[in-house]
Design a protein around this motif. Sequence first.
Motif, short mmCIF file in Angstrom:
data_model
loop_
_atom_site.label_atom_id
_atom_site.label_comp_id
_atom_site.label_asym_id
_atom_site.label_seq_id
_atom_site.Cartn_x
_atom_site.Cartn_y
_atom_site.Cartn_z
N VAL A 78 42.98 23.48 35.14
CA VAL A 78 43.99 24.53 35.29
C VAL A 78 43.40 25.74 36.00
O VAL A 78 43.99 26.29 36.93
N VAL A 79 42.22 26.15 35.54
CA VAL A 79 41.54 27.30 36.16
C VAL A 79 41.23 27.00 37.62
O VAL A 79 41.35 27.86 38.49
N LYS A 80 40.83 25.78 37.90
CA LYS A 80 40.47 25.39 39.27
C LYS A 80 41.66 25.58 40.21
O LYS A 80 41.51 26.06 41.33
N LYS A 81 42.84 25.20 39.75
CA LYS A 81 44.04 25.35 40.57
C LYS A 81 44.42 26.81 40.74
O LYS A 81 44.92 27.23 41.79
N ILE A 82 44.21 27.61 39.70
CA ILE A 82 44.56 29.03 39.77
C ILE A 82 43.64 29.79 40.72
O ILE A 82 44.09 30.57 41.55
N VAL A 83 42.34 29.54 40.60
CA VAL A 83 41.36 30.26 41.43
C VAL A 83 41.39 29.76 42.86
O VAL A 83 41.38 30.56 43.81
#
Length: 216
Positions: free
Chosen positions: A87-92
Amino acid sequence: MTEAATAQLAFDGSGVDGSLFTAVTDFARDTKWLNTPLELWTNLGLGVFAVLMVLGWWNARRRGTRETTVALAAPVAVVAAFAAAEVVKKIVGEVRPCRSMPHAYIVDACPAPSDYAFPSGHTTVAAATVAALFLLDRRLSAITALFAVVEGFTRVYVGAHYPHDVLGSTLLALPVAYLTSLALRRWATPLVASLSTGALRPLLAGEPVAAPKHAR
């Protein structure tokens, strides 16, 4: 969206610790005899963490229901941490070093532009395993931590991630996996206790270790 457009929209992490990244990849260039072994390890080494979790489960069966629950929770905790990292990977949306620093020495193949760098998925699995086993067996967790450090280093060595990708994944995975294990130990222990009296007993409850006999 085209790959070129995806790459343009992604965050460039080279300004964070690009110099440290190139210091490690320059070391990789100077130690080419290590390139193939470490490239193999960085992917196949994930199997070591699975083996360590299996070992934790095998030993936990003889120690009681609570410990068995924690052992069974370990892979669930790792999956939870990995999901959070995705999830963080997609956000950043941080572009891989092989695209933001194309002149660096890169051992690993360059993935698609939509395969972002922050945080490191491999390191997430490694660090999450450390945290998941911490509640079960401190010594086993410490051994796992040594392998996790090697895993994190190889991710930078092969050019797949910046150092901050590895650090970020560690800071994310440790609390997520630990809290997941803690919650499952509390809520799933009664279920494991119930199941251990039936057909699943061989998997959930091994024979307890006999206490040593004292000489009279």
